[in-house]
Design a protein around this motif. Structure first.
Motif, PDB file in Angstrom:
ATOM      1  N   UNK A  93       0.273  -3.593   1.152  1.00  0.00           N
ATOM      2  CA  UNK A  93       0.494  -3.923   0.505  1.00  0.00           C
ATOM      3  C   UNK A  93       1.177  -3.285  -1.341  1.00  0.00           C
ATOM      4  N   UNK A  94       2.057  -3.107  -2.081  1.00  0.00           N
ATOM      5  CA  UNK A  94       2.442  -2.586  -3.502  1.00  0.00           C
ATOM      6  C   UNK A  94       1.831  -2.837  -4.549  1.00  0.00           C
ATOM      7  N   UNK A  95       1.520  -2.702  -4.805  1.00  0.00           N
ATOM      8  CA  UNK A  95       1.519  -3.195  -6.140  1.00  0.00           C
ATOM      9  C   UNK A  95       2.884  -4.603  -6.521  1.00  0.00           C
ATOM     10  N   UNK A  96       2.791  -5.633  -7.219  1.00  0.00           N
ATOM     11  CA  UNK A  96       3.577  -6.208  -7.570  1.00  0.00           C
ATOM     12  C   UNK A  96       5.127  -5.717  -7.823  1.00  0.00           C
ATOM     13  N   UNK A  97       5.398  -4.897  -8.493  1.00  0.00           N
ATOM     14  CA  UNK A  97       6.285  -3.936  -9.409  1.00  0.00           C
ATOM     15  C   UNK A  97       6.235  -2.968  -9.505  1.00  0.00           C
ATOM     16  N   UNK A  98       6.634  -1.906 -10.065  1.00  0.00           N
ATOM     17  CA  UNK A  98       6.729  -0.216  -9.936  1.00  0.00           C
ATOM     18  C   UNK A  98       6.967  -0.089 -11.505  1.00  0.00           C
TER      19      UNK A  98
ATOM     20  N   UNK B  39       9.262  -4.071  -5.242  1.00  0.00           N
ATOM     21  CA  UNK B  39       8.248  -3.134  -4.278  1.00  0.00           C
ATOM     22  C   UNK B  39       8.127  -3.395  -3.330  1.00  0.00           C
ATOM     23  N   UNK B  40       6.974  -2.795  -1.895  1.00  0.00           N
ATOM     24  CA  UNK B  40       7.305  -2.406  -0.481  1.00  0.00           C
ATOM     25  C   UNK B  40       6.048  -3.116  -0.216  1.00  0.00           C
ATOM     26  N   UNK B  41       6.171  -3.418   1.679  1.00  0.00           N
ATOM     27  CA  UNK B  41       4.667  -3.523   1.757  1.00  0.00           C
ATOM     28  C   UNK B  41       5.298  -2.351   3.397  1.00  0.00           C
ATOM     29  N   UNK B  42       4.458  -1.660   3.459  1.00  0.00           N
ATOM     30  CA  UNK B  42       4.796  -0.623   5.021  1.00  0.00           C
ATOM     31  C   UNK B  42       3.012  -0.638   5.513  1.00  0.00           C
ATOM     32  N   UNK B  43       3.232  -0.904   6.833  1.00  0.00           N
ATOM     33  CA  UNK B  43       3.202  -1.216   7.898  1.00  0.00           C
ATOM     34  C   UNK B  43       2.873   0.672   8.936  1.00  0.00           C
ATOM     35  N   UNK B  44       1.599   0.621   9.264  1.00  0.00           N
ATOM     36  CA  UNK B  44       1.507   1.847  10.303  1.00  0.00           C
ATOM     37  C   UNK B  44       0.846   1.357  11.324  1.00  0.00           C
TER      38      UNK B  44
END
Length: 170
Positions: free
Chosen positions: A109-114, A124-129
């Motif tokens: 999970x990225x920081x709340x904002x860029x 923001x983004x949420x990435x799964x692998x």
């Protein structure tokens, strides 16, 4: 000739009576025209406001897509590090990942904002692998599935886009 003069006098005398009967019709036509133009103006204003909103949704949709692509890039860069032979499993990622109880799956999970990228502020983004191995009869082949959801908050609405990438280890 005298006859024509008397007829013209009778017409002149009748004209003021006809004008008195038609005095309210001009007012009715004016009110009708005002109402029609008001309705036309209201529909044009409504059309412009809906066009502006759809353009805003499109712009924030592109920003959400860029945030989702950033999530995929971050995970892919960790799985396939530059200058190293081979690749890592999703559990071995060098990025802070949250184990959510699913085998062979890590969530980043990225920081709340860029905050440093002007075009992605509020996104923001949420990435799964997820990784798995398949044996083709000769060797084991390692596969990865990276899914990233980018979200952008635009005040009155939120926009999200999902990017999914599948990769094969070399």
């Amino acid at each position: 000739m005298f006859l024509n003069v008397s007829m013209s006098r009778s017409k002149i005398q009748k004209e003021p009576a006809q004008l008195n009967a038609q005095r309210g019709s001009t007012l009715m036509v004016a009110i009708f025209i005002i109402i029609v133009f008001s309705m036309l103006l209201a529909s044009i204003v409504n059309m412009f406001s809906s066009t502006t909103e759809s353009v805003s949704v499109e712009v924030y949709g592109v920003r959400a897509l860029m945030a989702a692509n950033t999530g995929v890039d971050a995970v892919a860069a960790s799985i396939f590090p530059v200058g190293q032979a081979g690749s890592l499993s999703c559990d071995e990622l060098e990025i802070p990942a949250n184990q959510d109880g699913v085998d062979n799956q890590s969530t980043l999970t990225s920081n709340a904002t860029f905050s440093t990228i002007a075009g992605l502020v509020g996104c923001r983004y949420t990435a799964t692998c997820t990784d798995f191995t398949v044996n083709d009869g000769v060797q084991d082949i390692h596969f990865y599935k990276i899914t990233s959801q980018g979200q952008c908050d635009a005040g009155s609405f939120d926009v999200s886009r999902v990017v999914e990438v599948e990769a094969r280890a070399l």
